[in-house]
Design a protein around this motif. Structure first.
Motif, short mmCIF file in Angstrom:
data_model
loop_
_atom_site.label_atom_id
_atom_site.label_comp_id
_atom_site.label_asym_id
_atom_site.label_seq_id
_atom_site.Cartn_x
_atom_site.Cartn_y
_atom_site.Cartn_z
N GLY A 152 20.44 -30.03 -8.44
CA GLY A 152 19.20 -30.01 -7.67
C GLY A 152 18.41 -28.78 -8.05
N ILE A 153 17.24 -28.97 -8.66
CA ILE A 153 16.42 -27.83 -9.10
C ILE A 153 15.93 -27.00 -7.92
CG2 ILE A 153 14.21 -29.07 -9.15
CD1 ILE A 153 13.62 -27.52 -11.80
N GLN A 154 15.76 -27.66 -6.75
CA GLN A 154 15.25 -26.97 -5.56
C GLN A 154 16.34 -26.20 -4.84
OE1 GLN A 154 15.84 -30.17 -5.86
NE2 GLN A 154 17.09 -30.71 -4.11
N GLY A 155 17.59 -26.34 -5.28
CA GLY A 155 18.72 -25.66 -4.65
C GLY A 155 19.36 -24.68 -5.62
N SER A 167 5.96 -31.45 -14.11
CA SER A 167 5.85 -31.40 -12.65
C SER A 167 7.17 -30.98 -11.98
CB SER A 167 5.44 -32.78 -12.14
OG SER A 167 5.53 -32.84 -10.73
N TYR A 168 7.14 -29.82 -11.35
CA TYR A 168 8.32 -29.37 -10.60
C TYR A 168 8.65 -30.35 -9.48
CZ TYR A 168 11.17 -26.68 -7.35
OH TYR A 168 12.18 -26.28 -6.49
N SER A 169 7.62 -30.80 -8.73
CA SER A 169 7.89 -31.69 -7.60
C SER A 169 8.46 -33.03 -8.06
CB SER A 169 6.64 -31.88 -6.74
OG SER A 169 5.61 -32.52 -7.47
N ALA A 170 8.12 -33.47 -9.27
CA ALA A 170 8.70 -34.70 -9.80
C ALA A 170 10.19 -34.53 -10.03
CB ALA A 170 8.01 -35.12 -11.09
N VAL A 171 10.60 -33.36 -10.47
CA VAL A 171 12.03 -33.09 -10.67
C VAL A 171 12.75 -33.08 -9.32
CG1 VAL A 171 13.75 -31.48 -11.62
CG2 VAL A 171 11.56 -31.81 -12.80
N PRO A 175 6.43 -36.68 -7.57
CA PRO A 175 5.34 -35.91 -8.19
C PRO A 175 4.14 -35.86 -7.25
CG PRO A 175 5.48 -38.10 -9.17
CD PRO A 175 6.62 -37.98 -8.21
N LEU A 176 3.85 -34.69 -6.72
CA LEU A 176 2.82 -34.59 -5.68
C LEU A 176 1.42 -34.91 -6.18
CD1 LEU A 176 4.00 -31.51 -3.60
CD2 LEU A 176 4.22 -33.94 -3.07
N SER A 177 1.03 -34.40 -7.32
CA SER A 177 -0.32 -34.65 -7.82
C SER A 177 -0.53 -36.14 -8.07
CB SER A 177 -0.58 -33.86 -9.10
OG SER A 177 -1.87 -34.13 -9.60
N GLU A 178 0.42 -36.78 -8.73
CA GLU A 178 0.30 -38.20 -9.03
C GLU A 178 0.38 -39.05 -7.76
OE1 GLU A 178 1.49 -36.06 -12.70
OE2 GLU A 178 2.13 -35.97 -10.62
#
Length: 190
Positions: A152-155, A167-171, A175-178
């Motif tokens: 988990g990249i966020q952990g 996109s970090y959020s996609a990982v 993906p927030l922008s999309e």
């Protein structure tokens, strides 16, 4: 600003990401067969799963709200790394990722009775070299057990990432922008 949607995902990370951009949503539980179909390419596989989850959620709700489905996979050398089945499988994955770059693909689909739309986002993630001690210690945290690719990249897995292109959020899982653009376009076409 956004239409109310249903989220066809049990992922707490996807819920947090939708909350981050203030999307009003409810959760719909779905059960989708995630088996690969033949020699499916990674992008086709993850896109099919996102659409299947959204469609299953829409059918369950009798198409009452647009339903967002998403799926994330880790790909190295065109091989999909799923969730580790045990510590040996996890160690194998970490050895494949150690000291090199891989792709994280996240597909998003939005489905209603009358229309559907979606996208697939690819992000390159590069790991530093990992020692056997790094791998064993990370497994013991419990974090890798339910994560695609075993991290988990966020952990705590984020400490292995030395570079990201995309996109970090996609990982993380959405993906927030999309997703923002998907929802805005959906509302404009309503």
């Amino acid at each position: 600003m956004y239409p109310e949607i249903a989220l066809a995902s049990a992922s707490p990370r996807r819920r947090e990401l939708l909350q981050q951009i203030a999307v009003p949503f409810t959760i719909v539980q779905v059960d989708v067969d995630e088996s690969m179909q033949g020699a499916e390419a990674p992008e086709a596989y993850v896109t099919r799963l996102a659409k299947a989850k959204a469609k299953a959620g829409a059918e369950k709700l009798h198409y009452g709200l647009p339903v967002l489905g998403a799926d994330t996979i880790v790909v190295v050398d065109q091989h999909i790394l799923g969730k580790p089945v045990d510590q040996a499988d996890f160690s194998r994955m970490m050895q494949l990722l150690s000291g090199r770059c891989h792709q994280v693909l996240t597909a998003v689909a939005l489905v209603s009775r009358s229309k559907s739309s979606g996208c697939c986002v690819s992000t390159e993630v590069c790991f530093r070299s990992l020692s056997p001690a790094d791998i064993a210690a990370y497994w013991q945290t419990g974090e890798p057990h339910d994560k695609a690719g075993g991290y988990g990249i966020q952990g705590q897995g984020g400490r292995f990432v030395h570079k990201i292109n995309g996109s970090y959020s996609a990982v993380v899982g959405l993906p927030l922008s999309e997703t923002d653009m998907l929802l805005r376009n959906w509302q404009e076409q309503a």
